[in-house]
Write a protein that holds these residues in place. Structure first.
Motif, PDB file in Angstrom:
ATOM      1  N   UNK A  57      67.081  34.243  51.554  1.00  0.00           N
ATOM      2  CA  UNK A  57      66.551  33.879  50.347  1.00  0.00           C
ATOM      3  C   UNK A  57      68.097  33.876  49.842  1.00  0.00           C
ATOM      4  N   UNK A  58      68.706  32.764  48.598  1.00  0.00           N
ATOM      5  CA  UNK A  58      69.938  33.553  47.828  1.00  0.00           C
ATOM      6  C   UNK A  58      70.210  35.115  47.337  1.00  0.00           C
ATOM      7  N   UNK A  59      71.158  35.446  46.857  1.00  0.00           N
ATOM      8  CA  UNK A  59      71.017  36.327  46.431  1.00  0.00           C
ATOM      9  C   UNK A  59      70.512  35.932  45.362  1.00  0.00           C
ATOM     10  N   UNK A  60      69.166  37.165  43.948  1.00  0.00           N
ATOM     11  CA  UNK A  60      68.850  37.007  42.943  1.00  0.00           C
ATOM     12  C   UNK A  60      70.694  37.084  41.970  1.00  0.00           C
ATOM     13  N   UNK A  61      70.002  36.031  40.473  1.00  0.00           N
ATOM     14  CA  UNK A  61      71.152  35.959  40.320  1.00  0.00           C
ATOM     15  C   UNK A  61      72.305  38.016  39.632  1.00  0.00           C
ATOM     16  N   UNK A  89      76.480  38.255  41.612  1.00  0.00           N
ATOM     17  CA  UNK A  89      77.349  37.124  40.495  1.00  0.00           C
ATOM     18  C   UNK A  89      77.308  35.870  41.344  1.00  0.00           C
ATOM     19  N   UNK A  90      76.620  35.585  40.588  1.00  0.00           N
ATOM     20  CA  UNK A  90      76.845  33.757  41.577  1.00  0.00           C
ATOM     21  C   UNK A  90      78.417  32.953  40.777  1.00  0.00           C
ATOM     22  N   UNK A  91      78.574  33.549  39.873  1.00  0.00           N
ATOM     23  CA  UNK A  91      79.608  32.519  39.765  1.00  0.00           C
ATOM     24  C   UNK A  91      81.301  33.542  39.885  1.00  0.00           C
ATOM     25  N   UNK A  92      81.257  33.957  40.737  1.00  0.00           N
ATOM     26  CA  UNK A  92      81.785  34.716  40.938  1.00  0.00           C
ATOM     27  C   UNK A  92      82.580  34.900  42.700  1.00  0.00           C
ATOM     28  N   UNK A  93      83.599  33.771  43.183  1.00  0.00           N
ATOM     29  CA  UNK A  93      83.439  33.409  44.437  1.00  0.00           C
ATOM     30  C   UNK A  93      83.555  34.535  45.587  1.00  0.00           C
ATOM     31  N   UNK A  94      82.471  35.224  45.270  1.00  0.00           N
ATOM     32  CA  UNK A  94      82.754  37.414  46.055  1.00  0.00           C
ATOM     33  C   UNK A  94      82.358  37.311  47.688  1.00  0.00           C
ATOM     34  N   UNK A  95      83.365  37.935  48.623  1.00  0.00           N
ATOM     35  CA  UNK A  95      83.042  38.241  49.670  1.00  0.00           C
ATOM     36  C   UNK A  95      81.664  38.500  49.919  1.00  0.00           C
ATOM     37  N   UNK A  96      81.177  39.426  49.353  1.00  0.00           N
ATOM     38  CA  UNK A  96      79.889  40.088  49.229  1.00  0.00           C
ATOM     39  C   UNK A  96      78.458  38.909  49.849  1.00  0.00           C
ATOM     40  N   UNK A  97      78.900  37.498  49.324  1.00  0.00           N
ATOM     41  CA  UNK A  97      77.691  36.253  49.364  1.00  0.00           C
ATOM     42  C   UNK A  97      77.321  36.152  50.457  1.00  0.00           C
ATOM     43  N   UNK A  98      78.963  36.211  51.501  1.00  0.00           N
ATOM     44  CA  UNK A  98      79.472  35.500  52.183  1.00  0.00           C
ATOM     45  C   UNK A  98      78.586  36.306  53.512  1.00  0.00           C
ATOM     46  N   UNK A  99      77.810  37.395  53.512  1.00  0.00           N
ATOM     47  CA  UNK A  99      77.194  38.189  54.088  1.00  0.00           C
ATOM     48  C   UNK A  99      76.036  37.276  53.988  1.00  0.00           C
ATOM     49  N   UNK A 100      75.383  37.041  53.252  1.00  0.00           N
ATOM     50  CA  UNK A 100      74.186  36.152  53.174  1.00  0.00           C
ATOM     51  C   UNK A 100      73.883  34.960  53.513  1.00  0.00           C
ATOM     52  N   UNK A 101      75.926  34.514  52.810  1.00  0.00           N
ATOM     53  CA  UNK A 101      75.876  32.699  54.002  1.00  0.00           C
ATOM     54  C   UNK A 101      75.922  32.969  55.015  1.00  0.00           C
ATOM     55  N   UNK A 102      76.302  33.722  55.552  1.00  0.00           N
ATOM     56  CA  UNK A 102      76.328  34.344  57.168  1.00  0.00           C
ATOM     57  C   UNK A 102      74.775  34.282  57.630  1.00  0.00           C
ATOM     58  N   UNK A 103      74.220  35.251  57.043  1.00  0.00           N
ATOM     59  CA  UNK A 103      72.737  35.025  57.966  1.00  0.00           C
ATOM     60  C   UNK A 103      72.041  33.768  57.692  1.00  0.00           C
ATOM     61  N   UNK A 104      72.041  32.580  56.725  1.00  0.00           N
ATOM     62  CA  UNK A 104      71.743  31.458  56.877  1.00  0.00           C
ATOM     63  C   UNK A 104      72.198  30.106  57.953  1.00  0.00           C
ATOM     64  N   UNK A 105      73.749  30.501  57.737  1.00  0.00           N
ATOM     65  CA  UNK A 105      74.758  29.882  58.501  1.00  0.00           C
ATOM     66  C   UNK A 105      74.272  30.091  60.312  1.00  0.00           C
ATOM     67  N   UNK A 106      74.673  31.172  61.153  1.00  0.00           N
ATOM     68  CA  UNK A 106      73.904  32.313  62.013  1.00  0.00           C
ATOM     69  C   UNK A 106      72.177  31.256  62.615  1.00  0.00           C
TER      70      UNK A 106
END
Ligand code: PMP
Length: 304
Positions: free
Chosen positions: A146-150, A154-171
């Motif tokens: 799942x995408x992180x809960x709001x 913090x979804x308005x921030x383009x923050x590196x930590x969100x991309x750990x979640x993106x990497x799980x999904x993309x991989x």
């Protein structure tokens, strides 16, 4: 990536590419807090220009503000630094990566005491999901993550930590033979791709998920402007994964992904299984705009 010629803007000056390094005890490397942007410059008809530079810089400053990172430079300096990086590397079309991170001055969760650094690199980068994807469309898998809960990163921030979640999904998507992932939010509604926003076309209307657990994409707002030009209605609402399955057309938007058609989701063909006519029209208008062929939008092109 680290071993190439050229220059990177690092804390206020241009340094040779290979010297733009940091210590392994860099705070951001350990705790995941850095904010960044993805920006593109195009060799446009009015000369090489950065697309929506001010909007990207504003989002970078918003990201820093959300995370209480004191920006050591003002917006004008960051804008000019991006122009300089494109110029000094003699790039015509490229991707730019401004990055704000905490240095190696201290360890421990609190970044207090660590210095804030800013780096801006630029390099040539073609179609993010491949040239063919732009015309043929891609195959997408709804992620088991799942995408992180709001109220998590913090979804308005383009923050590196969100991309750990993106990497799980993309991989997961790539390992399962797909081209990209589509993430649902924690309630099961459609959020976004690992690095893209989603649009659907249904009965001639453009639909997009509510931007809750998703980044407020700048390409997304560009599509809104083009839709208005074409008299296309845009409906923003909660979308379910099966809304995507039964869409007439679907596409991803992003600075890297630009406008990428989706031809299949979870082994279900989307519409005709090809780039749809409305997607194609918006995609063409998008490329006309970024390449300077639409004078109405020259104000979104910052010449370098
Ligand atoms: N969502 C995510 C998670 C992204 O990484 C991106 C790319 N920055 C987008 C959406 C699209 O944003 P933009 O159009 O501003 O590049």
């Amino acid at each position: 990536m680290a071993d190439r010629d050229g220059f990177i803007w690092y804390d206020g000056k241009l340094v040779p590419w290979r010297d733009a390094t940091t210590h392994v005890l860099t705070h951001s490397l350990h705790y995941g807090l850095s904010v960044f942007e993805g920006v593109r410059a195009y060799r446009s008809e009015i000369g090489t220009a950065i697309f929506r530079l001010e909007d990207h810089t504003n989002r970078l400053f918003n990201s820093a503000h959300i995370y209480q990172i004191p920006m050591p430079f003002d917006r004008d300096t960051i804008n000019e630094a991006q122009r300089m990086v494109v110029r000094e590397n003699q790039l015509e079309s490229c991707y730019l990566r401004p990055l704000v991170f905490y240095g190696p001055e201290k360890m421990g969760v609190s970044p207090k005491g660590a210095k804030v650094h800013v780096a801006i690199a630029a390099w040539p980068w073609g179609a993010y999901l491949g040239e063919e994807a732009l015309s043929q469309g891609i195959r997408v898998k709804v992620s088991s993550f799942a995408r992180q809960h709001v109220n998590v990163t913090m979804p308005r921030a383009k923050v590196a930590t969100t991309y750990a979640n993106s990497i799980l999904a993309n991989t997961e998507a790539l390992q399962d033979g797909y081209d990209e992932a589509l993430l649902l939010d924690t309630e099961g509604f459609v959020a976004e791709g690992s690095g893209e926003n989603l649009f659907l076309v249904k009965d001639g209307v453009l639909c997009e998920p509510e931007i809750a657990s998703a980044l407020t994409g700048i390409t997304r707002s560009t599509i809104h402007a083009l839709a208005a030009d074409f008299g296309l209605r845009v409906v923003t609402k909660r979308l379910t994964r099966d809304d995507v399955y039964i869409a007439d057309e679907a596409f991803f938007t992003g600075t890297a992904a630009e406008v990428t058609p989706i031809r299949e989701v979870d082994n279900r063909q989307i519409g005709s299984g090809r780039r749809g006519p409305i997607t194609e029209k918006l995609q063409k208008a998008f490329f006309d705009m970024v390449n300077g062929r639409n004078p109405k939008y020259h104000h979104w092109l910052s010449k370098v």
